[in-house]
Design a protein around this motif. Sequence first.
Motif, PDB file in Angstrom:
ATOM      1  N   GLN A 181       0.821  -1.213   0.000  1.00  0.00           N
ATOM      2  CA  GLN A 181       0.000   0.000   0.000  1.00  0.00           C
ATOM      3  C   GLN A 181       0.858   1.269   0.000  1.00  0.00           C
ATOM      4  OE1 GLN A 181       0.084  -2.258   2.401  1.00  0.00           O
ATOM      5  NE2 GLN A 181       0.780  -1.211   4.272  1.00  0.00           N
ATOM      6  N   ASN A 182       2.103   1.179   0.449  1.00  0.00           N
ATOM      7  CA  ASN A 182       3.001   2.339   0.470  1.00  0.00           C
ATOM      8  C   ASN A 182       3.738   2.542  -0.858  1.00  0.00           C
ATOM      9  OD1 ASN A 182       2.267   2.688   3.121  1.00  0.00           O
ATOM     10  ND2 ASN A 182       4.098   1.697   3.959  1.00  0.00           N
ATOM     11  N   TYR A 183       3.501   1.654  -1.808  1.00  0.00           N
ATOM     12  CA  TYR A 183       4.204   1.726  -3.098  1.00  0.00           C
ATOM     13  C   TYR A 183       3.215   1.712  -4.271  1.00  0.00           C
ATOM     14  CZ  TYR A 183       8.472   0.932  -0.454  1.00  0.00           C
ATOM     15  OH  TYR A 183       9.514   1.057   0.438  1.00  0.00           O
ATOM     16  N   ASN A 184       2.058   2.367  -4.062  1.00  0.00           N
ATOM     17  CA  ASN A 184       1.014   2.446  -5.102  1.00  0.00           C
ATOM     18  C   ASN A 184       0.551   1.070  -5.562  1.00  0.00           C
ATOM     19  OD1 ASN A 184       0.949   5.270  -5.169  1.00  0.00           O
ATOM     20  ND2 ASN A 184       2.657   5.363  -6.628  1.00  0.00           N
ATOM     21  N   LEU A 185       0.518   0.130  -4.624  1.00  0.00           N
ATOM     22  CA  LEU A 185       0.073  -1.228  -4.952  1.00  0.00           C
ATOM     23  C   LEU A 185      -0.976  -1.700  -3.936  1.00  0.00           C
ATOM     24  CD1 LEU A 185       3.611  -2.682  -5.698  1.00  0.00           C
ATOM     25  CD2 LEU A 185       1.770  -2.536  -7.386  1.00  0.00           C
ATOM     26  N   THR A 213       5.737  -1.884 -11.481  1.00  0.00           N
ATOM     27  CA  THR A 213       5.244  -0.655 -10.827  1.00  0.00           C
ATOM     28  C   THR A 213       6.358   0.177 -10.203  1.00  0.00           C
ATOM     29  OG1 THR A 213       3.178  -1.836 -10.329  1.00  0.00           O
ATOM     30  CG2 THR A 213       3.583   0.229  -9.135  1.00  0.00           C
TER      31      THR A 213
END
Length: 329
Positions: free
Chosen positions: A246-250, A325
Motif C-alpha cells: 500500500q506504500n508503493y502504489n500497490l 510498478t
Amino acid sequence: MYQDIRVINEMVQAESRFVEHLKTEIAKVIVGQDAMIDRLLIGLLSNGHILLEGVPGLAKTLTVKTLSDCIRVNFQRIQFTPDLLPADLIGTMIYHQKDGTFIPKKGPIFTNIVLADEINRAPAKVQSGLLEAMQERQVTIGETTYKLDEPFLVLATQNPIEQEGTYPLPEAQVDRFMLKIKISYPTRQEELQITDRMATGGQIAVNQIITPDDILKARSVVEQVYIDEKIKEYIVDIVFATREPQNYNLPDLAPMIEYGASPRASIYLHKAARAHAFLRRRGYVTPEDVKAIGLDILRHRVILSYEAEAEERTSEDIIKHIFDTIEVP
C-alpha cells in the motif's frame, strides 16, 4: 569514481574469462537450459544455495553433475527418501571397541557440492540436519562442530507434480535457498539435438577447467563489483513492496500477500545482481541485473493469502506486478 569502475571492469574482464570456457564444457553434455546454467553459476559466485524445480527428465541432476565435473571439487549426490536419517546426511559417532572411545564418522555432507536429489521426499528431521550446514557452513556431530570446506554449495531438486510420499519444506529452510529456479521444457529444436546426442548411449566426457581457488578468487572480484546507492534503494523498495504494498502504489496487492520477503531477499538480490553483472563481464550493476534475477530470488519468499489462491494468483504474478510498478532508477 569512474577511475575505480574502470579498474573493477578490468578485474572482471580478467577473472571472468573462465565463464565462457565453463559454459562450452557444460554445453558438450547439456543442450539449451542457458537460464538454469546462468543461475547455477550465480549461486557458485555468490555462495548461495539453489533449489531446482521441474518435472522429471529435464536434466536437473545431469546439469549439476556436469557442472561439478568441470570443477576440481568433491561432489556428492544424496538421494532423499522417506526413510533417510539425519546421521545418513551429516554423520554420527562410532564406538571404537579397541580403546573404548567414540570417533566421528563424517557423512556425505562433507563435500564441496551437494546434490540433494528430490529433497522434499525426506522428513523434517533430515531437513533440520541441513539447516546448520546451509546457513553456518558447519556441522555438529556429538559435541564437536566441524567447519565445511569452501566452496560449499547445496543444489537441491524437487518435483512439483508428484506429491505422494513428499513433505513440504519448512519455510525456514526454503528461505535459506538463494534462488528457486523453475525449469521449463526444451524447444523443439533443442529436443532434436538432445535426441541425437543422447540416443547413442555413449558417455560424454568434460574437462576440469577451474579449481576451488579460481572460484574463491572470482568471488572476491564479484564482491567488488560497483553497485550504485540508487540501485541499492531500488532493491530495498522491491523487497519492501512485498511487505507494505500500500506504500508503493500497490493497494490491490495488500490482501494478496500474507507474508512479504525477508531481509535475506535484499541481501541475495544485492549479491546475485553483482554476480549477474560479472557473468556479463561488467564491473557495475544495472537495474536490468536486478530484474533478471529478481523473480528467482523472490518467488519462494512471498507467501500468498487464501484470497490470492482463490483468485488463482501466483507469487510470480505478484512479483512481476511489483517490478512493473516500482520506478527504475
